[in-house]
Structure formats: structure tokens, C-alpha cells
Design a protein around this motif. Structure first.
Motif, PDB file in Angstrom:
ATOM      1  N   VAL A  67       0.858  -1.179   0.000  1.00 22.99           N
ATOM      2  CA  VAL A  67       0.000   0.000   0.000  1.00 22.99           C
ATOM      3  C   VAL A  67       0.899   1.234   0.000  1.00 22.99           C
ATOM      4  CG1 VAL A  67      -0.200   0.122   2.531  1.00 22.99           C
ATOM      5  CG2 VAL A  67      -2.001   1.096   1.087  1.00 22.99           C
ATOM      6  N   ASP A  68       0.497   2.244  -0.724  1.00 24.17           N
ATOM      7  CA  ASP A  68       1.290   3.470  -0.823  1.00 24.17           C
ATOM      8  C   ASP A  68       0.914   4.440   0.291  1.00 24.17           C
ATOM      9  OD1 ASP A  68       2.444   2.453  -3.102  1.00 24.17           O
ATOM     10  OD2 ASP A  68       1.102   3.520  -4.471  1.00 24.17           O
ATOM     11  N   THR A  69       1.928   5.011   0.930  1.00 29.44           N
ATOM     12  CA  THR A  69       1.718   5.964   2.020  1.00 29.44           C
ATOM     13  C   THR A  69       2.629   7.161   1.817  1.00 29.44           C
ATOM     14  OG1 THR A  69       3.453   5.208   3.553  1.00 29.44           O
ATOM     15  CG2 THR A  69       1.391   3.937   3.511  1.00 29.44           C
ATOM     16  N   ARG A  70       2.458   8.162   2.648  1.00 30.05           N
ATOM     17  CA  ARG A  70       3.331   9.337   2.590  1.00 30.05           C
ATOM     18  C   ARG A  70       4.761   8.994   2.981  1.00 30.05           C
ATOM     19  NH1 ARG A  70      -0.507  13.966   5.491  1.00 30.05           N
ATOM     20  NH2 ARG A  70      -2.260  13.797   3.995  1.00 30.05           N
ATOM     21  N   SER A  71       4.922   7.870   3.669  1.00 35.34           N
ATOM     22  CA  SER A  71       6.264   7.414   4.053  1.00 35.34           C
ATOM     23  C   SER A  71       6.849   6.424   3.061  1.00 35.34           C
ATOM     24  CB  SER A  71       6.214   6.770   5.447  1.00 35.34           C
ATOM     25  OG  SER A  71       5.740   7.679   6.407  1.00 35.34           O
ATOM     26  N   GLY A  72       6.157   6.221   1.936  1.00 40.47           N
ATOM     27  CA  GLY A  72       6.620   5.264   0.947  1.00 40.47           C
ATOM     28  C   GLY A  72       5.710   4.054   0.874  1.00 40.47           C
ATOM     29  N   ARG A  73       6.078   3.112   0.044  1.00 36.01           N
ATOM     30  CA  ARG A  73       5.273   1.902  -0.130  1.00 36.01           C
ATOM     31  C   ARG A  73       5.582   0.919   0.998  1.00 36.01           C
ATOM     32  NH1 ARG A  73       4.762  -0.422  -6.022  1.00 36.01           N
ATOM     33  NH2 ARG A  73       3.544   1.513  -6.064  1.00 36.01           N
ATOM     34  N   LEU A  74       4.539   0.465   1.670  1.00 37.27           N
ATOM     35  CA  LEU A  74       4.671  -0.524   2.741  1.00 37.27           C
ATOM     36  C   LEU A  74       4.250  -1.886   2.219  1.00 37.27           C
ATOM     37  CD1 LEU A  74       3.046   1.360   5.771  1.00 37.27           C
ATOM     38  CD2 LEU A  74       5.373   1.553   4.875  1.00 37.27           C
ATOM     39  N   SER A  75       4.820  -2.930   2.799  1.00 33.25           N
ATOM     40  CA  SER A  75       4.424  -4.286   2.441  1.00 33.25           C
ATOM     41  C   SER A  75       4.279  -5.121   3.704  1.00 33.25           C
ATOM     42  CB  SER A  75       5.461  -4.923   1.500  1.00 33.25           C
ATOM     43  OG  SER A  75       6.697  -5.114   2.174  1.00 33.25           O
ATOM     44  N   ALA A  76       3.428  -6.136   3.607  1.00 35.44           N
ATOM     45  CA  ALA A  76       3.195  -7.035   4.736  1.00 35.44           C
ATOM     46  C   ALA A  76       2.575  -8.320   4.219  1.00 35.44           C
ATOM     47  CB  ALA A  76       2.269  -6.391   5.777  1.00 35.44           C
ATOM     48  N   ARG A  77       2.706  -9.378   5.004  1.00 27.40           N
ATOM     49  CA  ARG A  77       2.095 -10.657   4.632  1.00 27.40           C
ATOM     50  C   ARG A  77       0.589 -10.615   4.782  1.00 27.40           C
ATOM     51  NH1 ARG A  77       4.708 -15.708   7.412  1.00 27.40           N
ATOM     52  NH2 ARG A  77       6.394 -14.933   6.071  1.00 27.40           N
ATOM     53  N   HIS A  78       0.109  -9.869   5.787  1.00 24.12           N
ATOM     54  CA  HIS A  78      -1.327  -9.780   6.060  1.00 24.12           C
ATOM     55  C   HIS A  78      -1.776  -8.327   5.950  1.00 24.12           C
ATOM     56  CE1 HIS A  78      -1.437 -13.901   7.681  1.00 24.12           C
ATOM     57  NE2 HIS A  78      -0.327 -13.596   8.321  1.00 24.12           N
ATOM     58  N   VAL A  79      -3.023  -8.140   5.514  1.00 23.73           N
ATOM     59  CA  VAL A  79      -3.625  -6.807   5.506  1.00 23.73           C
ATOM     60  C   VAL A  79      -5.052  -6.929   6.008  1.00 23.73           C
ATOM     61  CG1 VAL A  79      -4.378  -6.958   3.088  1.00 23.73           C
ATOM     62  CG2 VAL A  79      -4.056  -4.717   4.149  1.00 23.73           C
ATOM     63  N   VAL A  80      -5.468  -5.981   6.842  1.00 22.58           N
ATOM     64  CA  VAL A  80      -6.809  -5.950   7.422  1.00 22.58           C
ATOM     65  C   VAL A  80      -7.561  -4.766   6.823  1.00 22.58           C
ATOM     66  CG1 VAL A  80      -8.161  -5.692   9.541  1.00 22.58           C
ATOM     67  CG2 VAL A  80      -6.011  -6.988   9.579  1.00 22.58           C
ATOM     68  N   VAL A  81      -8.731  -5.038   6.261  1.00 23.75           N
ATOM     69  CA  VAL A  81      -9.588  -3.980   5.730  1.00 23.75           C
ATOM     70  C   VAL A  81     -10.582  -3.596   6.822  1.00 23.75           C
ATOM     71  CG1 VAL A  81     -11.231  -3.318   3.937  1.00 23.75           C
ATOM     72  CG2 VAL A  81      -9.341  -4.873   3.397  1.00 23.75           C
ATOM     73  N   ALA A  82     -10.359  -2.451   7.436  1.00 23.49           N
ATOM     74  CA  ALA A  82     -11.210  -1.952   8.520  1.00 23.49           C
ATOM     75  C   ALA A  82     -11.590  -0.512   8.209  1.00 23.49           C
ATOM     76  CB  ALA A  82     -10.484  -2.048   9.862  1.00 23.49           C
ATOM     77  N   LEU A  83     -12.131  -0.316   7.024  1.00 20.04           N
ATOM     78  CA  LEU A  83     -12.412   1.017   6.509  1.00 20.04           C
ATOM     79  C   LEU A  83     -13.860   1.427   6.678  1.00 20.04           C
ATOM     80  CD1 LEU A  83     -10.302   0.588   3.286  1.00 20.04           C
ATOM     81  CD2 LEU A  83      -9.804   2.249   5.095  1.00 20.04           C
ATOM     82  N   GLY A  84     -14.614   0.699   7.498  1.00 20.45           N
ATOM     83  CA  GLY A  84     -15.997   1.072   7.740  1.00 20.45           C
ATOM     84  C   GLY A  84     -16.782   1.166   6.447  1.00 20.45           C
ATOM     85  N   PRO A  85     -17.502   2.269   6.228  1.00 18.74           N
ATOM     86  CA  PRO A  85     -18.357   2.385   5.038  1.00 18.74           C
ATOM     87  C   PRO A  85     -17.590   2.505   3.733  1.00 18.74           C
ATOM     88  CG  PRO A  85     -18.317   4.452   6.246  1.00 18.74           C
ATOM     89  CD  PRO A  85     -17.624   3.442   7.108  1.00 18.74           C
ATOM     90  N   TRP A  86     -16.276   2.696   3.796  1.00 16.88           N
ATOM     91  CA  TRP A  86     -15.450   2.763   2.593  1.00 16.88           C
ATOM     92  C   TRP A  86     -14.748   1.438   2.295  1.00 16.88           C
ATOM     93  CZ3 TRP A  86     -15.475   6.514   6.412  1.00 16.88           C
ATOM     94  CH2 TRP A  86     -16.099   7.723   6.065  1.00 16.88           C
ATOM     95  N   SER A  87     -15.059   0.393   3.036  1.00 13.55           N
ATOM     96  CA  SER A  87     -14.373  -0.883   2.826  1.00 13.55           C
ATOM     97  C   SER A  87     -14.593  -1.436   1.431  1.00 13.55           C
ATOM     98  CB  SER A  87     -14.837  -1.905   3.880  1.00 13.55           C
ATOM     99  OG  SER A  87     -14.458  -1.494   5.186  1.00 13.55           O
ATOM    100  N   ASP A  88     -15.749  -1.131   0.836  1.00 13.02           N
ATOM    101  CA  ASP A  88     -16.019  -1.646  -0.504  1.00 13.02           C
ATOM    102  C   ASP A  88     -15.050  -1.094  -1.549  1.00 13.02           C
ATOM    103  OD1 ASP A  88     -17.188   0.909  -0.161  1.00 13.02           O
ATOM    104  OD2 ASP A  88     -18.575   0.558  -1.813  1.00 13.02           O
ATOM    105  N   LYS A  89     -14.424   0.032  -1.266  1.00 16.31           N
ATOM    106  CA  LYS A  89     -13.458   0.581  -2.215  1.00 16.31           C
ATOM    107  C   LYS A  89     -12.232  -0.321  -2.352  1.00 16.31           C
ATOM    108  CE  LYS A  89     -14.727   5.429  -2.080  1.00 16.31           C
ATOM    109  NZ  LYS A  89     -14.221   6.788  -2.255  1.00 16.31           N
ATOM    110  N   VAL A  90     -12.029  -1.200  -1.367  1.00  8.68           N
ATOM    111  CA  VAL A  90     -10.937  -2.166  -1.435  1.00  8.68           C
ATOM    112  C   VAL A  90     -11.443  -3.551  -1.818  1.00  8.68           C
ATOM    113  CG1 VAL A  90      -9.161  -3.360  -0.084  1.00  8.68           C
ATOM    114  CG2 VAL A  90      -9.473  -0.902   0.174  1.00  8.68           C
TER     115      VAL A  90
END
Length: 414
Positions: A235-258
Motif C-alpha cells: 500500500v502506498d503511504t506518505r512514508s513510501g510503499r509498505l508491504s506485509a504478509r497480512h492486511v486488514v480492511v477496517a475502513l468502515g463504510p469505505w471498505s467496498d473501495k478495497v
């Protein structure tokens, strides 16, 4: 990989999940476009609702349906432009709210509701946030004696079954308990087990500071840049691109965007709601009170303010604010609770992420290893944030979950 887990969304669910994962010796990054607790988690009535043992179902009486169809009520407003987008969702919500299925939803939600206060208490103590929380319960107030009488016996029976404390109050007892309440309310049920929060946004920020204090990393970034890349999620952030083995989608009403671009067709919709702060003209309430027959809540907030929160508004996500419900309830709240002048420049608008079967989505994505879901808590995101974080962290780390997570699986939607 930079991290073991990336949590997308810094509302109460995402922040709580990040804390529980970091506690389990994982390297966790919490990512949001804004600061912690600045969207849906900011604007609610501030309830940790231990007594909410029955989910909010779709009304099934003809009288209520006709009232909603006229679109003049205080507890629901719908924009006709949104009806095509909501039609299928509303039909399933109505179907899931049939007595037998509604009772099943209540059974499935009970383990989460039962643990909500205990899990919050643990984080409140660690975060040093006790000054934000009031241990006095909340009040369901009634305008007609018939409505109060109809609910009293059922409430007392439910309290006995579920180990809750509820106290019926007649008009005199209600005003003795809360001197700021006016004559238009004839009595109430005082549920004593819930807790209330004087600033929900500040509580989420305190949990986020706890997360950082135990080694977690918070960064601003764009969740919609999420990509699978060689066994990792990036995922791209202001600190650069981060990577991980797991990702949690906890975006509430915007979760469908992912989840939608990844091919998941989870029926997530938002019920919009408003709040406004007012200067009190009577003694400040000590706890939140719902005007149950009109569908709005008045809650005491920090700095001696009263927050009025409205019922549900069905409108497209990008539709401009209407403020219609707030305008409808203001005269009622002025009479019943003594709200004075408005203290905000404009009404706050937020969105409650809802599923039609009244259960959140918590657990692994069925077709993408390392992708996890934690959203759709309906009207109880603040209530269920910490307990969701615990359950999710147990599943991600392979620990025995404290309750059966199958009722919350994403596969139930096909």
C-alpha cells in the motif's frame, strides 16, 4: 517485508485491531488518509452499548412502513435518488428481520456484545482514558405511557436472561435522575450496564497513542492503492510503499473501495447520520438519553455540550448533506432536553457501515490469502471495536478464538 500486518482504517475497529495485533508480537502498520478517529468513530452518541442484545431490525408492522413511506419521520429519511442503489439491500434487510432470522442474528451477536465493556475497559486502563468514560449506563425515554408499559416487562425479562441491570423510572423518578429532562417525556428504562464516552474521537486517539507506545506505526496513506505483489500486500503511504504478509480492511463504510475491486460482492451500505452540539439551557445530562419514540439521542459531551445525533438517512455516498432530520428533531429536543444555541458551524455528517443481516464481517477473505476483513458493525462500531480487534488478532495468529467466528464470515454472502 516491512511489517507483518497492515491495518487499513484508523477508526475504532482498525485502531483496536492494530493494538491487539501489536500485543501479539507482530509488527503492525496502521494506515489512514486522516488521523485516528476522525471519521465515523468521531460523530456517534458515545455509547458502549452492553444492553444492545437485539440488533436494529427492519420494521415489519404496516403502520411503521406506511409512516416511513411518507418520508416525514424523525428517525428515517430517504432520498428518492438513492432507492435504486438501496432496493436490493433493503429487501434483504427486511427478509433478515423476520422474527426467526432476527432472533438468530441476536444469538450470533451476543458473544460480541457480552464482552464489549470488558474489552473496552482493558484498553481504557492501558490508554489512561478513564476521564473520557462515564460508568452510569444510558436511558431509553418514552413520550407515551402505553409505549413504556409495553416495553417494561420485555426489558426486565431480557435483563434477567442476560444478566443485565435495568430500572424502570416513572416521570418523577426520571426527572429526579436527570433534572434537565422536560415534561414531554413520561418515563424511561435506565439500562445500567452500558458506559458512555464524553468524546468518542478522543477515545480512539487515546487507543492509537497506546498502539504507538507499544511499538506500532501509524502512517497516512491511500488504502485504494492496495495490491498483491509476490506473496505480500503493498500500500502506498506518505512514508513510501509498505508491504506485509497480512492486511486488514477496517475502513468502515469505505471498505467496498478495497474489497469490490478484488471481486467480493458483500452487501455493505451506509446509513448516514448527523450530529450537532448545543449549549444546554438546563442542568446537563449525566448520561445519553434516547427519545425512543422519535428516534434521536441527546448525549453529554466534553466542554459542557449536548450532542444531538439523528436516526438513519438513506442517500448516495457522495450526496451533499441535507440536515433534514436534525431540523426535524431540534424542536423536540429543545422541549424535552433544553438544548440552546447551536455550537457548530455546520452539522456533522457520518456514515454507519451496515450489512443486511445485522452482523459484521470479521475474518479471512475466502479467495485471497493474507487478506482479512473487519467492517460492517451497523450501529455499534464504537461498542464492538475492541472485541472485534481481539477476535481478529486471535484468528490471524492462529490462537483459539474466544467465540465461534463463523457467523461473521464473508462467505455467507456468496
Amino acid at each position: 517485508m516491512d511489517f507483518d500486518v497492515i491495518v487499513l482504517g484508523a477508526g475504532i475497529v482498525g485502531v483496536s485491531s492494530a493494538v491487539h495485533l501489536q500485543d501479539r508480537a507482530l509488527r503492525v502498520a496502521l494506515v489512514d488518509q486522516r488521523g485516528p478517529g476522525e471519521e465515523t468513530s468521531f460523530g456517534n452518541a458515545g455509547l458502549i452499548e452492553r444492553s444492545s442484545i437485539v440488533p436494529y431490525g427492519f420494521p415489519r408492522t404496516l403502520r411503521t412502513l406506511l409512516r416511513y413511506a411518507r418520508n416525514q419521520s424523525t428517525d428515517l429519511y430517504w432520498d428518492y435518488k438513492a432507492l435504486p442503489a438501496y432496493a436490493g439491500w433493503l429487501m434483504r434487510y427486511w427478509w433478515e428481520s423476520a422474527p426467526r432470522r432476527h432472533a438468530a442474528a441476536a444469538r450470533d451477536m451476543l458473544p460480541l456484545i457480552s464482552a464489549c465493556v470488558t474489552e473496552h475497559d482493558a484498553l481504557i486502563a492501558r490508554a489512561g482514558a478513564a476521564h473520557l468514560v462515564h460508568d452510569g449506563g444510558w436511558v431509553e425515554a418514552y413520550r407515551t405511557q402505553a409505549a413504556l408499559d409495553a416495553e417494561c416487562a420485555a426489558a426486565e425479562a431480557a435483563a434477567r436472561v442476560h444478566g443485565l441491570r435495568v430500572e424502570p423510572l416513572d416521570a418523577a423518578a426520571l426527572r429526579a435522575r436527570e433534572p434537565g429532562i422536560g415534561e414531554s417525556l413520561c418515563g424511561a428504562l435506565h439500562w445500567r450496564d452500558p458506559k458512555s464516552v464524553r468524546s468518542p474521537g478522543a477515545l480512539v486517539k487515546s487507543y492509537a497513542r497506546l498502539f504507538e507506545s507499544i511499538g506500532g506505526t501509524f502512517v497516512n496513506g491511500d488504502a485504494t492503492t492496495l495490491r498483491a505483489d509476490g506473496g505480500a500486500w503493498t500500500v502506498d503511504t506518505r512514508s513510501g510503499r509498505l508491504s506485509a504478509r497480512h492486511v486488514v480492511v477496517a475502513l468502515g463504510p469505505w471498505s467496498d473501495k478495497v474489497f469490490a475491486p478484488l471481486g467480493y460482492r458483500i452487501p455493505l451500505r451506509a446509513k448516514r447520520g448527523y450530529h450537532m452540539h448545543y449549549r444546554p439551557t438546563r442542568p446537563l445530562l449525566s448520561m445519553p438519553v434516547i427519545d425512543i419514540e422519535r428516534g434521536y439521542v441527546v448525549a453529554p459531551m466534553e466542554h459542557n455540550r449536548l450532542r444531538v445525533t439523528t436516526g438513519a438517512e438513506l442517500a448516495l455516498r457522495g450526496a451533499p448533506p441535507t440536515g433534514i432530520q436534525l431540523a426535524r428533531v431540534e424542536p423536540l429536543a429543545r422541549e424535552a432536553f433544553g438544548i440552546g444555541e447551536r455550537l457548530d458551524a455546520a452539522p456533522w455528517l457520518g456514515m454507519r457501515p451496515c450489512t443486511p443481516d445485522m452482523r459484521p464481517v470479521i475474518g479471512p477473505a475466502p479467495r485471497h490469502p493474507g487478506l482479512w476483513f473487519a467492517f460492517g458493525h451497523n450501529h455499534h462500531g464504537l461498542t464492538l471495536g475492541p472485541v472485534t480487534g481481539r477476535l481478529l488478532a486471535e484468528m490471524i495468529t492462529g490462537a483459539a478464538p474466544f467465540t465461534d467466528p463463523r457467523p461473521y464470515r464473508a462467505e455467507r454472502f456468496g
